[in-house]
Design a protein around this motif. Structure first.
Motif, PDB file in Angstrom:
ATOM      1  N   PHE A 140       0.985  -1.234   0.149  1.00 46.47           N
ATOM      2  CA  PHE A 140      -0.017  -0.059  -0.010  1.00 46.47           C
ATOM      3  C   PHE A 140       0.871   1.153   0.110  1.00 46.47           C
ATOM      4  CE2 PHE A 140      -1.746   3.540   2.444  1.00 46.47           C
ATOM      5  CZ  PHE A 140      -3.224   3.470   1.858  1.00 46.47           C
ATOM      6  N   LYS A 141       0.747   2.025  -1.123  1.00 50.32           N
ATOM      7  CA  LYS A 141       1.662   3.197  -1.189  1.00 50.32           C
ATOM      8  C   LYS A 141       0.817   4.412  -1.335  1.00 50.32           C
ATOM      9  CE  LYS A 141       5.434   0.677  -2.970  1.00 50.32           C
ATOM     10  NZ  LYS A 141       6.031   0.208  -4.196  1.00 50.32           N
ATOM     11  N   VAL A 142       1.406   5.756  -0.633  1.00 48.75           N
ATOM     12  CA  VAL A 142       0.685   7.024  -0.804  1.00 48.75           C
ATOM     13  C   VAL A 142       1.523   7.639  -2.045  1.00 48.75           C
ATOM     14  CG1 VAL A 142       0.160   8.944   0.534  1.00 48.75           C
ATOM     15  CG2 VAL A 142       0.049   6.740   1.593  1.00 48.75           C
ATOM     16  N   ILE A 143       0.560   8.367  -2.835  1.00 51.80           N
ATOM     17  CA  ILE A 143       1.122   9.264  -4.144  1.00 51.80           C
ATOM     18  C   ILE A 143       1.619  10.459  -3.400  1.00 51.80           C
ATOM     19  CG2 ILE A 143       0.924  10.026  -6.476  1.00 51.80           C
ATOM     20  CD1 ILE A 143      -1.594   8.056  -6.312  1.00 51.80           C
ATOM     21  N   PRO A 144       2.958  10.829  -3.497  1.00 47.34           N
ATOM     22  CA  PRO A 144       3.249  12.040  -2.900  1.00 47.34           C
ATOM     23  C   PRO A 144       2.638  13.144  -3.401  1.00 47.34           C
ATOM     24  CG  PRO A 144       5.053  10.851  -3.513  1.00 47.34           C
ATOM     25  CD  PRO A 144       4.052  10.070  -4.186  1.00 47.34           C
ATOM     26  N   GLY A 149       0.491  20.946  -2.375  1.00 46.01           N
ATOM     27  CA  GLY A 149      -0.655  20.149  -1.935  1.00 46.01           C
ATOM     28  C   GLY A 149      -1.402  19.574  -3.153  1.00 46.01           C
ATOM     29  N   ALA A 150      -0.744  19.663  -4.367  1.00 45.56           N
ATOM     30  CA  ALA A 150      -1.330  18.987  -5.678  1.00 45.56           C
ATOM     31  C   ALA A 150      -0.487  17.504  -5.633  1.00 45.56           C
ATOM     32  CB  ALA A 150      -1.096  19.515  -6.934  1.00 45.56           C
ATOM     33  N   ALA A 155       5.954  11.818  -9.437  1.00 43.23           N
ATOM     34  CA  ALA A 155       6.202  10.607  -8.427  1.00 43.23           C
ATOM     35  C   ALA A 155       5.046   9.774  -8.756  1.00 43.23           C
ATOM     36  CB  ALA A 155       5.999  11.171  -7.068  1.00 43.23           C
ATOM     37  N   TYR A 156       3.821   9.899  -9.397  1.00 46.44           N
ATOM     38  CA  TYR A 156       2.902   9.072  -9.650  1.00 46.44           C
ATOM     39  C   TYR A 156       3.303   8.088 -10.876  1.00 46.44           C
ATOM     40  CZ  TYR A 156      -1.830   7.820 -11.257  1.00 46.44           C
ATOM     41  OH  TYR A 156      -3.116   6.858 -11.798  1.00 46.44           O
ATOM     42  N   ALA A 157       4.028   8.687 -11.901  1.00 46.40           N
ATOM     43  CA  ALA A 157       4.484   8.052 -13.012  1.00 46.40           C
ATOM     44  C   ALA A 157       5.301   6.706 -12.537  1.00 46.40           C
ATOM     45  CB  ALA A 157       4.866   8.987 -14.018  1.00 46.40           C
ATOM     46  N   GLN A 158       6.568   7.536 -11.665  1.00 44.51           N
ATOM     47  CA  GLN A 158       7.226   6.586 -11.024  1.00 44.51           C
ATOM     48  C   GLN A 158       6.789   5.591 -10.273  1.00 44.51           C
ATOM     49  OE1 GLN A 158      10.141   7.832 -12.271  1.00 44.51           O
ATOM     50  NE2 GLN A 158      11.381   5.782 -11.314  1.00 44.51           N
ATOM     51  N   LEU A 159       5.620   5.634  -9.453  1.00 49.46           N
ATOM     52  CA  LEU A 159       5.150   4.670  -8.698  1.00 49.46           C
ATOM     53  C   LEU A 159       4.393   3.675  -9.606  1.00 49.46           C
ATOM     54  CD1 LEU A 159       3.442   6.533  -5.746  1.00 49.46           C
ATOM     55  CD2 LEU A 159       5.094   4.665  -5.411  1.00 49.46           C
ATOM     56  N   LEU A 160       3.857   4.207 -10.657  1.00 49.50           N
ATOM     57  CA  LEU A 160       3.282   3.120 -11.670  1.00 49.50           C
ATOM     58  C   LEU A 160       4.000   2.361 -12.300  1.00 49.50           C
ATOM     59  CD1 LEU A 160       0.250   5.361 -13.061  1.00 49.50           C
ATOM     60  CD2 LEU A 160      -0.014   3.498 -11.493  1.00 49.50           C
ATOM     61  N   LYS A 161       5.419   2.434 -12.278  1.00 46.91           N
ATOM     62  CA  LYS A 161       6.138   1.477 -12.932  1.00 46.91           C
ATOM     63  C   LYS A 161       6.163   0.012 -12.381  1.00 46.91           C
ATOM     64  CE  LYS A 161       9.205   4.717 -15.081  1.00 46.91           C
ATOM     65  NZ  LYS A 161      10.395   5.841 -14.881  1.00 46.91           N
TER      66      LYS A 161
END
Ligand SMILES: Cc1ncc(COP(=O)(O)O)c(C=O)c1O
Length: 406
Positions: A140-144, A149-150, A155-161
């Motif tokens: 379970f990870k939190v998108i920074p 505050g957006a 970071a989202y693109a990185q997580l989706l790898k």
């Protein structure tokens, strides 16, 4: 927008508060006030056509059954769904997300891949996914978030790898009001093979919703944040996903055949609607949608956006006030802030003595509070009946409160 006419439709504003003041209601992100048409629709339902839906062959049961069919259709149109079966009635967002998390991750179907939520989520769109991921032994990870505050898209693109099963995000934050680019988030999630869940709690009363344009797999909202009653909400899911999904709950009304050895389930949407629906809530929700459509969501949006800018401008002029977050993307009319040297609860209590209702606390978004390095803040949230005069009055009183506490 004729503000006087709109406000006159809300009986709560026709009285004084216990402290003898006019009610200045600025906690609409929590729940909105209810117009006469919603209150009357609920009362009329109980007075003149109460019966259960989808069961009896007599009047008024047949009338209620037909109304639920019609209202489902109307709601499908309101959110841009392709088919009415994609609209599932729930008791609200928290209810829907808990059931959805269980249905997706709790069944026999084994899901693979991490679960992502953004750092701006309300606990209702955070904890159910956190617990479901834990249950399924999935990361379970939190998108920074960015400093403002957006969602941090890089970071989202990185997580989706990494393999991802599901992404849950809000259409707009209930603290900063920052809106997310759902279509883009969705496209990126889908490119990675993940489902996208949208919490539209803070969008539904303030901007047009088009689930097909968003291209989300699921979307949820609560009626009570859009001038409707409490205890009723909508879960939208695409037909393809809903039909494969384990039922959200089990019980009467959703079964095809029950045997000792097994049970088969009805087609959509009944497959996901166990037990008696909140029929008065459904009728009240229809009246709320009709109310919004009568004002025109574009008119509401224009009015609220102008007030939102005024509110930010006025607050920015007050020394010691720091507004949380800013984004150039679509926002909903919510402004949260801290005041140097004044605790948010003291501020809210002071304003309450003037009949002004603002909220103080963590707003069920502790991860976001931590992002901003605070434990609580004050929040002002607007609705179609809010006025510039109320904003001026509130900021004037806020200045007096600061002088008092300092
Ligand atoms: C963004 C957001 N998500 C979820 C919820 C929970 O909604 P409900 O209490 O209607 O279940 C809220 C309510 O404040 C909210 O603002």
């Amino acid at each position: 927008m004729n503000l006087e006419s709109i406000k006159s439709q809300f009986p709560i504003f026709q009285q004084k508060t216990p402290v003898g003041k006019e009610l200045v209601y600025l906690d609409n992100a929590s729940t909105t006030q209810k117009p006469d048409c919603v209150i009357d629709a609920i009362a009329d339902f109980y007075k003149f056509s109460n019966a259960n839906a989808g069961r009896g062959v007599y009047w008024p049961a047949t009338e209620v059954t037909g109304r639920v069919v019609d209202i489902r259709q109307r709601l499908a149109k309101f959110i841009g769904a392709a088919r009415p079966e994609e609209v599932v009635f729930t008791h609200g967002v928290t209810d829907a997300l808990n059931k959805l998390a269980l249905a997706i991750f709790g069944g026999s179907q084994k899901r693979e891949g991490q679960v992502l939520v953004s750092g701006m989520e309300h606990h209702s769109n955070f904890v159910p996914w956190q617990m479901a991921a834990r249950h399924g032994s999935l990361p379970f990870k939190v998108i920074p978030l960015t400093d403002s505050g957006a969602i941090d898209m890089e970071a989202y693109a990185q997580l989706l790898k990494e393999p991802t099963s599901l992404v849950a995000v809000s259409a707009a934050s209930n603290v900063t009001g920052i809106g997310n680019d759902i279509s883009r988030l969705s496209q990126m999630a889908h490119n990675s093979g993940a489902l996208l869940v949208v919490d539209a709690s803070q969008a539904v009363a303030h901007q047009p919703i088009d689930v097909r344009q968003w291209d989300c797999d699921f979307m949820v909202f609560s009626g009570h944040k859009a001038y409707g009653p409490t205890g009723i909400g909508v879960l939208y899911g695409t037909y393809e996903v809903l039909v494969e999904l384990n039922p959200l709950a089990y019980g009467g009304g959703m079964v095809q055949e029950v045997n000792e050895s097994d049970t088969t389930f009805r087609m959509l949407p009944h497959r996901h609607e166990a037990g008696t629906l909140n029929l008065a809530g459904i009728v009240g929700l229809e009246a709320a949608i009709a109310f919004i459509e009568k004002q025109g969501i574009a008119n509401i949006q224009a009015h609220e956006n102008a007030l939102y800018e005024l509110l930010r401008k006025k607050l920015n002029e007050v020394s010691g006030v720091a507004i949380l977050g800013r984004s150039s993307s679509l926002q909903c009319p919510v402004v949260s802030f801290t005041v140097e040297g004044v605790h948010p609860h003291d501020m809210a209590t002071y304003l309450a003595t003037e009949g002004i209702s603002i909220r103080a606390g963590h707003h069920c978004a502790q991860p976001l509070m931590k992002h901003f390095g605070i434990t609580a803040c004050s929040r002002i949230s607007l609705a179609c009946y809010s006025s510039g005069q109320e904003i001026e009055q509130t900021v004037d009183q806020l200045k007096e409160a600061i002088a008092f506490f300092r």
